[in-house]
Design an enzyme around this catalytic site. Structure first.
Site, PDB file in Angstrom:
ATOM      1  N   SER A 161       0.819  -1.241  -0.003  1.00  0.00           N
ATOM      2  CA  SER A 161       0.074  -0.008  -0.001  1.00  0.00           C
ATOM      3  C   SER A 161       0.909   1.366  -0.177  1.00  0.00           C
ATOM      4  O   SER A 161       1.773   1.439  -0.749  1.00  0.00           O
ATOM      5  CB  SER A 161      -1.007   0.038   1.221  1.00  0.00           C
ATOM      6  OG  SER A 161      -1.891   0.978   1.120  1.00  0.00           O
ATOM      7  N   GLU A 219      -9.349  -4.884  -5.561  1.00  0.00           N
ATOM      8  CA  GLU A 219      -9.096  -3.884  -4.671  1.00  0.00           C
ATOM      9  C   GLU A 219      -9.823  -2.460  -4.799  1.00  0.00           C
ATOM     10  O   GLU A 219     -10.148  -2.359  -6.015  1.00  0.00           O
ATOM     11  CB  GLU A 219      -7.637  -3.622  -4.675  1.00  0.00           C
ATOM     12  CG  GLU A 219      -6.595  -4.885  -4.177  1.00  0.00           C
ATOM     13  CD  GLU A 219      -5.224  -4.510  -3.959  1.00  0.00           C
ATOM     14  OE1 GLU A 219      -4.878  -3.568  -3.375  1.00  0.00           O
ATOM     15  OE2 GLU A 219      -4.280  -5.079  -4.667  1.00  0.00           O
ATOM     16  N   HIS A 261      -7.789  -5.375  -0.768  1.00  0.00           N
ATOM     17  CA  HIS A 261      -6.366  -4.933  -0.703  1.00  0.00           C
ATOM     18  C   HIS A 261      -5.545  -5.320   0.657  1.00  0.00           C
ATOM     19  O   HIS A 261      -4.522  -5.633   0.527  1.00  0.00           O
ATOM     20  CB  HIS A 261      -6.789  -3.239  -0.317  1.00  0.00           C
ATOM     21  CG  HIS A 261      -5.484  -2.325   0.046  1.00  0.00           C
ATOM     22  ND1 HIS A 261      -4.407  -2.210  -1.354  1.00  0.00           N
ATOM     23  CD2 HIS A 261      -5.094  -1.597   0.788  1.00  0.00           C
ATOM     24  CE1 HIS A 261      -3.750  -1.330  -0.938  1.00  0.00           C
ATOM     25  NE2 HIS A 261      -4.128  -0.978   0.298  1.00  0.00           N
TER      26      HIS A 261
END
Length: 278
Positions: A161, A219, A261
């Site tokens: 991320s 995601e 995610h």
């Protein structure tokens, strides 16, 4: 309920259970400590039980170490029995220190130290990646490798991320800081023009280190409305293609089927550990 079953914007508030420390993995010895460096970090280590090779062990640095070691399992470790894992976390009991990682993992923009208000998250500050890269490759690396036989030519960096965005930043601005880079679900959406300017400034990168990229096909940004998308993030896919075409890199790109995610942390480890051990 286990945190592994929770999704959405609240996952960043989850406590790090760190169940791996409750057992005794057959391939690695585990330890953890607080490092009095910068704002305060927690260091999580998994050191092979086998003897180090003549040149020293390879080591994989994992950003967001609290979360990375929370999702790490003995089965993951068994995939790379001769690899040191060093989780660089924060001095918190949560998986993520949201404000501090935003500061550390986002690139500076403009003159001076580059620190500025986060244009996406009100109340947070951003732009400290250059300072964090110095800290990571300086005192944090020294603390992680103290007393260990490490091969300095076989250090790898993994980030997820915002950590994935930082991993790309480090590769572009200081490619020799690590021998291999693994950028997982990088937050290309956060000031995409900035990371593209950084890539343009890097130009063609001769003899660039290997790059692994992975992302899920379900995601979406935490807290955003609507159902999960059906397919990987177009911006990330395009950025990977541009790294190939403009910088001359050859990213190993993996799409993790069905992964949202938060799930790409665990989903990427079977790829990243052998990659770093190679």
């Amino acid at each position: 309920m286990s945190h592994r079953g929770r999704v959405g914007p609240d996952h960043a508030r989850n406590r790090a259970e760190l169940r791996i420390f409750e057992g005794d993995p057959p391939t690695h010895r585990l330890s953890r400590k607080v490092v009095d460096c910068g704002p305060g970090h927690r260091l999580f280590l998994a050191v092979p039980r086998c003897n180090a090779p003549q040149g020293g062990w390879p080591v994989l640095y994992l950003l967001d170490g609290n979360a990375a070691f929370d999702f790490l399992t003995p089965e993951h470790l068994a995939m790379a029995p001769g690899l040191v894992l060093a989780g660089i976390g924060y001095d918190t009991d949560r998986q993520f220190a949201r404000e501090r990682r935003t500061m550390d993992f986002t690139a500076p923009d403009g003159p001076g130290d580059g620190i500025r208000p986060d244009p996406v998250h009100p109340g947070r500050m951003a732009g400290g990646a250059a300072l964090f890269l110095d800290r990571l490759t300086g005192p944090l690396r020294a603390a992680a490798e103290e007393g260990l036989a490490i091969d300095p030519a076989r250090r790898s960096l993994w980030g997820h991320s915002f950590g994935g965005l930082f991993t790309l930043y480090a590769l572009l601005v200081r490619p020799r800081a690590f021998a291999r880079y693994a950028a997982i679900s990088p937050s290309i959406w956060w000031d995409e023009p900035l990371i593209r300017r950084i890539a343009d400034a890097a130009g063609r990168m001769q003899d660039a280190p290997p790059l692994l990229m992975a992302l899920g096909d379900r995601e979406k940004r935490s807290g955003s409305d609507g159902p999960p998308p059906d397919g990987p993030a177009p911006a990330t896919m395009q950025f990977a293609a541009d790294l190939r075409d403009r910088q001359g890199l050859a990213p190993q790109l993996h799409v993790l089927e069905g992964a949202i995610h938060i799930q790409t942390i665990a989903g990427s480890l079977p790829l990243a550990l052998p990659f770093a051990a190679a």
